[in-house]
Write a protein that holds these residues in place. Sequence first.
Motif: not given
Length: 220
Positions: A94-102, A164-166
């Motif tokens: 499968g797949s995962v779309c994840r936004m991480i805020d650091f 920041a964010r990726i």
Amino acid sequence: MATVGIRNPAEGYVKTPHPIQGLPRVVRHITGHNDEGKSVFLSTDIGDHHRELANESGIANIIYSTCGHPVELTGDLDIHYARKNEPGISVKNGSVCRMIDFGPGALSPMHRVSSLDYAIIIEGVFKMVLDSGEERIMQRGDIAVQRATAHQWINVTGNGLLPARILFILLDIKDLQVSGSKLEGHLGTLEQDYSGLPGHKPNNGLKHGEENESLFDSEF
């Protein structure tokens, strides 16, 4: 998100729900079809799954996840699966779309995920370090094509004083062989962030196409 022997500067930073203070809220728009076959917006929201990372140093926002390939869209099965299941760091087939805020100065442990990742810098500046010691400075709009390599992220935005964010898009891969040996993944302290989540599920010998049906039948 800490490295052994190094105190994470962002430890204890997260005090509020998603998103981290100083970053805009992420809005998700899901499209689909009406009874006439016309394209429509089905929902507009902030996502279904948000998770504080170790030591309150960051927040992970799951934009979407899928199981099985190709993805089954008929009957909105993919939407039901994504809403019901918070994924592990990656999903088998499968797949995962994840936004991480650091948080400011946040750093991840050195880790390797058995996946192909597209890491897109959305906000801020990061130092990406590999286990060989090689490193790159990545700024907004830069993209890392992460091919199951051991790496570490360090938020250096504003000299480590700003959040920041990726955006990460993770795709499952076949077992990786390097110099004739299988290369295993390792998460370090990230393991505690994703412990107990479904992630990689065995297909129990099912043929391609049967796996999706089995997952949905057993989970809904």
